[in-house]
Motif scaffolding. Structure first.
Motif, mmCIF file in Angstrom:
data_model
loop_
_atom_site.group_PDB
_atom_site.id
_atom_site.type_symbol
_atom_site.label_atom_id
_atom_site.label_comp_id
_atom_site.label_asym_id
_atom_site.label_seq_id
_atom_site.Cartn_x
_atom_site.Cartn_y
_atom_site.Cartn_z
ATOM 1 N N ASN A 42 -2.877 0.394 -4.166
ATOM 2 C CA ASN A 42 -2.918 -0.817 -3.353
ATOM 3 C C ASN A 42 -2.815 -2.039 -4.264
ATOM 4 O O ASN A 42 -3.537 -2.138 -5.257
ATOM 5 C CB ASN A 42 -4.220 -0.862 -2.546
ATOM 6 C CG ASN A 42 -4.285 -2.020 -1.576
ATOM 7 O OD1 ASN A 42 -5.348 -2.560 -1.313
ATOM 8 N ND2 ASN A 42 -3.165 -2.427 -1.022
ATOM 9 N N GLN A 53 0.435 5.674 -0.116
ATOM 10 C CA GLN A 53 -0.462 6.832 -0.089
ATOM 11 C C GLN A 53 0.365 8.103 -0.128
ATOM 12 O O GLN A 53 1.373 8.238 0.576
ATOM 13 C CB GLN A 53 -1.324 6.812 1.175
ATOM 14 C CG GLN A 53 -2.207 8.039 1.327
ATOM 15 C CD GLN A 53 -3.022 8.000 2.595
ATOM 16 O OE1 GLN A 53 -3.536 6.943 2.966
ATOM 17 N NE2 GLN A 53 -3.145 9.117 3.268
ATOM 18 N N TYR A 93 0.841 -1.193 0.000
ATOM 19 C CA TYR A 93 0.000 0.000 0.000
ATOM 20 C C TYR A 93 0.876 1.242 0.000
ATOM 21 O O TYR A 93 1.885 1.307 0.715
ATOM 22 C CB TYR A 93 -0.887 -0.033 1.245
ATOM 23 C CG TYR A 93 -1.773 1.165 1.447
ATOM 24 C CD1 TYR A 93 -3.080 1.157 0.985
ATOM 25 C CD2 TYR A 93 -1.325 2.286 2.133
ATOM 26 C CE1 TYR A 93 -3.912 2.238 1.194
ATOM 27 C CE2 TYR A 93 -2.150 3.372 2.353
ATOM 28 C CZ TYR A 93 -3.440 3.359 1.875
ATOM 29 O OH TYR A 93 -4.259 4.429 2.088
ATOM 30 N N THR A 97 -5.399 13.648 -2.500
ATOM 31 C CA THR A 97 -4.833 12.391 -2.000
ATOM 32 C C THR A 97 -4.780 11.385 -3.141
ATOM 33 O O THR A 97 -5.721 11.257 -3.926
ATOM 34 C CB THR A 97 -5.688 11.817 -0.852
ATOM 35 O OG1 THR A 97 -5.753 12.770 0.213
ATOM 36 C CG2 THR A 97 -5.072 10.530 -0.321
ATOM 37 N N ARG A 120 -4.197 4.636 6.206
ATOM 38 C CA ARG A 120 -4.462 3.943 4.949
ATOM 39 C C ARG A 120 -5.895 4.204 4.517
ATOM 40 O O ARG A 120 -6.799 4.247 5.324
ATOM 41 C CB ARG A 120 -4.246 2.438 5.123
ATOM 42 C CG ARG A 120 -2.808 2.054 5.200
ATOM 43 C CD ARG A 120 -2.652 0.567 5.106
ATOM 44 N NE ARG A 120 -3.265 0.064 3.886
ATOM 45 C CZ ARG A 120 -3.193 -1.204 3.524
ATOM 46 N NH1 ARG A 120 -2.561 -2.073 4.248
ATOM 47 N NH2 ARG A 120 -3.756 -1.612 2.405
ATOM 48 N N ARG A 121 -6.093 4.346 3.216
ATOM 49 C CA ARG A 121 -7.406 4.645 2.687
ATOM 50 C C ARG A 121 -8.119 3.422 2.131
ATOM 51 O O ARG A 121 -9.313 3.450 1.923
ATOM 52 C CB ARG A 121 -7.296 5.715 1.595
ATOM 53 C CG ARG A 121 -6.751 7.048 2.111
ATOM 54 C CD ARG A 121 -7.699 7.683 3.113
ATOM 55 N NE ARG A 121 -7.184 8.947 3.582
ATOM 56 C CZ ARG A 121 -7.440 10.113 2.998
ATOM 57 N NH1 ARG A 121 -8.191 10.147 1.920
ATOM 58 N NH2 ARG A 121 -6.952 11.230 3.482
ATOM 59 N N VAL A 158 -3.792 7.214 -3.827
ATOM 60 C CA VAL A 158 -3.613 5.951 -3.126
ATOM 61 C C VAL A 158 -3.463 4.818 -4.142
ATOM 62 O O VAL A 158 -4.172 4.776 -5.146
ATOM 63 C CB VAL A 158 -4.815 5.650 -2.203
ATOM 64 C CG1 VAL A 158 -4.636 4.304 -1.514
ATOM 65 C CG2 VAL A 158 -4.995 6.745 -1.178
ATOM 66 N N ASP A 216 -0.232 12.222 0.228
ATOM 67 C CA ASP A 216 -1.084 13.380 0.484
ATOM 68 C C ASP A 216 -0.434 14.604 -0.144
ATOM 69 O O ASP A 216 0.752 14.873 0.078
ATOM 70 C CB ASP A 216 -1.262 13.598 1.986
ATOM 71 C CG ASP A 216 -2.021 12.456 2.631
ATOM 72 O OD1 ASP A 216 -2.891 11.881 1.958
ATOM 73 O OD2 ASP A 216 -1.733 12.134 3.797
#
Length: 773
Positions: free
Chosen positions: A377, A365, A363, A373, A757-758, A375, A367
């Motif tokens: 994964n 991410q 993962y 944002t 984590r998103r 992301v 910002d």
């Protein structure tokens, strides 16, 4: 006399002042774009009459605290030069930790957000739940805390450390935005939980989840923690035992979790009544009278995680492993012809299941400025299964029927996902793409030793965009997704399918403590690899289970109307929903020679009309809390050759009380029964009671499962015109089962706060078709 009156008035005023000093408000203020702590932000607390009640400035870490506050209604304003002020309405009855308060440059304010007596903040897509000190002190882990909060839709079993939804809908757990397993929630310290974001209206990015629970936790800067959770029954081989640890060094965090569970019951059986109509028109009505069998189900979970967070970036790598070796799922009984009871045989049905499932989860991410944002994964999973079943019917020494099936499966899956989100003033936009690819190779072996190898490939690509805005008291979300699904099996069986997935949510704030919300969406459901398998598996002397490679994906439509009201210690949540699934993949049966074939097909439609009402009262004097949820579902299952209707009433009630270090709770459930295709799958009719004591981080609890029943049972029914049944499964060992629970958590130093984590993904479907009664 006047002096005495003056003294009494003075003492009364002093008493009121002393009692008012018990309440406090705290939190941390951060820059929304980068997450940096904001020093010297102004915090002002005003009464409803705009009278100044207290104020503070944040320290170098962004923290603030106001104490010595009386219970009542307040408005808390947080502001800083160059940022838009945030205002939070509070109905203060207990200490409140507001967690992170994000200030944005010309960005969104918390209009319409209010924290009521239950410390619950409602927005369009989620509820922000701030646990009170009482609830935190009475809880031993993240699952136990949910019982204290009594949130709508959730069914919490604190003895088993389980949370479920009525009807078996998908429930996602997350920690700081990252999807995790429920076992990882049990490793959380209640004191570390700032708030729980209860998504009862998840957006498109959450897939088919009905509810998402996101635990927002605080992370110190150095040190670590160790936790032990032991739950074992007296006189019954039942247990859930776990250990976890976490340690931090600068911007890195290392964590590990191991859990071992066991169910071993020697008094399990089933009663089953079946009716058959064969191809030649002959009928058979037979009954199975169960005899004590054996259920042995041990399993283990392990995961280890490394995370790095800093400078607006986070990298997270998790290795997960699930293993289960179930040597005994054994049923015994007598099968006899109801019309001729002397026509009886002995039945023996034994199954064993082996599962090995490692997974690697990566993962990242980023910002960025201006509320952006990004992301990514990637998840890879290997799923190995080895399932075996032996079924026999005999009369005396004569073996009349023998079934010996084995299925060995290997499945590889890969999931990749990317998400972009941006805030635009009072609006926000989001877009994402997700691709799932799986390949399986399953070997089916029958009683004659003949084998069939089935190779399958399945993929699904999903893209979506979503926009959220506001017009006065109306919040709205509009989204559109598109799905492409495809499947191949050998050289002949394949499909390629395209669907659109729209979503609309309208949320209208009626007053500061009530709202109406209407949600309508459509999503795609693909057939499982096991249902697509081009193989036939013998069930018993009369029945065959067969896959259907001609199955196609279908679209599920759902709409829900929700009304919520909060007033003092009272909370009400009313809902009505409708689901419609044309072309739903459901079971069907048909005669073939002297056998009945059980398979799946795209049927005409499935519908469910539902309504529910929840009422929660409390906490009363910060000690007692009660909650009752009741509802009704009406199902219409329209197959290609059948039409069934079914109505089910259900109720879930719970009560809890806490005083100092002691806690007590009770729960009762009249189950939600599901009806799909031609099959009614009954829920669990359970109740439990618990009594515990907690001293600092050490707790001891005694729980009784089903204390007022002499047996645990679960019912199911099939209404096929060719092979119907009414079945009841029993497990005697779980009724009046007494469990002792010991939990201890030890922390040292302070750990670094890892990023949030998103998203996360997982594939737990084995792709193997298994047959059983």
């Amino acid at each position: 006399m006047k002096r005495l009156l003056f003294v009494l008035i003075l003492l009364g005023g002093m008493r009121a002042g002393v009692f008012a000093q018990g309440l406090a408000i705290g939190g941390v203020v951060r820059d929304a774009s980068g997450g940096a702590a904001m020093e010297f932000a102004n915090v002002a607390l005003l009464t409803v009459d705009s009278v100044f009640a207290g104020g503070a400035s944040t320290d170098s870490q962004g923290y603030f605290s106001l104490s010595g506050l009386a219970a009542g209604e307040y408005g808390l304003t947080v502001s800083s030069l160059g940022y838009r002020a945030q205002r939070i309405v509070l109905s203060l009855t207990a200490d409140v930790n507001l967690g992170e308060i994000l200030l944005e440059e010309e960005a969104v304010e918390l209009g319409g957000v209010s924290v009521q007596a239950s410390n619950l903040t409602s927005t369009m897509d989620r509820k922000l739940v701030y646990p009170s000190d009482r609830q935190v002190k009475a809880s031993t882990n993240g699952i136990d805390l949910l019982q204290q909060l009594m949130l709508p839709k959730l069914i919490v079993n604190p003895i088993f450390n389980e949370v479920s939804l009525p009807g078996g809908g998908e429930l996602q757990f997350r920690i700081n935005g990252a999807k995790v397993e429920s076992e990882e929630i049990t490793a959380l310290l209640p004191a570390d939980i700032i708030r729980i974001e209860f998504h009862d209206n998840p957006g498109l990015r959450y897939g088919n989840a009905e509810v998402v629970l996101d635990y927002i936790v605080r992370r110190p800067e150095t040190g670590g923690s160790v936790g032990v959770d032991l739950s074992d029954a007296i006189g019954t081989e039942w247990g859930n035992n776990r250990v976890n640890g976490r340690i931090n060094h600068k911007k890195s965090e290392f964590s590990a979790y191991y859990g071992l569970s066991l169910r071993n019951f020697h008094d399990m059986w089933r009663d089953n009544e079946e009716r058959f109509v064969l191809g030649d028109g002959s009928a058979l009505h037979r009954r199975e009278e169960g005899r004590p069998g054996h259920l042995q189900v041990p399993w283990q979970n392990f995961n280890t995680t490394y995370s790095y967070a800093g400078d607006g970036r986070m990298f997270n790598a998790t290795l997960r492993y699930y293993g289960s070796d179930q040597p005994h799922v054994d049923y015994r009984g007598i099968l006899y012809n109801v019309e001729n009871p002397s026509d009886a045989v002995s039945m023996d049905d034994r199954s064993a299941y082996l599962t090995r499932r490692p997974a690697l989860d990566l993962y990242y991410q980023q910002d960025m400025k201006h509320g952006q944002t990004l992301v990514f994964n990637i998840v890879g999973t290997y799923n190995y299964t080895d399932n075996r079943r032996m079924y026999s019917e005999s009369r005396g020494d004569a073996l009349l029927t023998a079934v010996n099936n084995a299925v060995e499966g290997r499945k590889y899956s890969y999931i990749g996902e990317g998400i972009y989100e941006k805030k635009l003033g009072e609006q926000r936009i989001g877009a994402g793409v997700k691709h799932t690819q799986s390949s399986s190779s399953n070997t089916y072996i029958d009683e004659a030793g003949r084998s069939a190898i089935v190779n399958q490939d399945q993929g699904e690509t999903y893209i979506y965009g979503e926009f959220r805005g506001r017009a006065g008291k109306l919040d709205y979300t509009a989204g559109l997704g598109a799905t492409r699904a495809y499947f191949t099996q050998g050289s002949s069986d394949s499909y390629s399918y395209y669907t659109f997935n729209p979503r609309l949510v309208l949320h209208y704030n009626l007053t500061g403590s009530s709202f109406l919300r209407l949600r309508s969406d459509m999503n795609t459901a693909a057939p499982s690899l096991s249902n697509l398998s081009d193989v036939s598996v013998l069930i018993d002397s009369l029945q065959i289970q067969r896959g259907n490679p001609s199955l196609r994906p279908f679209v599920r439509s759902s709409s829900e109307l929700v009304y919520e009201l909060r007033k003092g210690i009272f909370y009400a949540n009313l809902g009505a929903d409708y689901q419609y699934q044309p072309g739903a993949i459901m079971d069907e049966k048909y005669p073939e020679g002297d056998k009945i074939v059980q398979t799946w097909n795209n049927q005409k439609s499935w519908q469910r009309f539902g309504s529910r009402a929840m009422l929660r009262v409390g906490p009363v004097r910060d000690i007692v809390q009660l909650s009752v949820t009741s509802g009704v579902n009406h199902y219409v299952s329209h197959g290609n050759t059948y039409l069934h209707r079914y109505t089910n009433w259900y109720t879930f009630a719970e009560a809890s009380a806490t005083y100092k270090g002691f806690s007590a709770s009770m729960m009762m459930e009249i189950p939600w029964n599901d009806f799909y295709g031609e099959t009614m799958s009954g829920g669990e009719k359970i109740h439990l009671a618990m009594l515990g004591y907690k001293y600092r981080e050490l707790s001891f609890t005694v729980g009784v499962f089903c204390p007022f029943a002499d047996n645990y049972k679960q019912e199911s029914e099939n209404r096929s015109q060719y092979a119907s049944y009414k079945k009841t499964n029993y497990i005697n060992g779980t009724s009046r089962m007494v469990a002792l629970m010991f939990r201890y958590n030890f922390s040292f130093g302070r750990t670094f706060k890892a990023g949030e984590r998103r998203l996360n993904n997982a594939d737990e479907d084995s792709g193997v078709m298994s047959a059983g009664k």
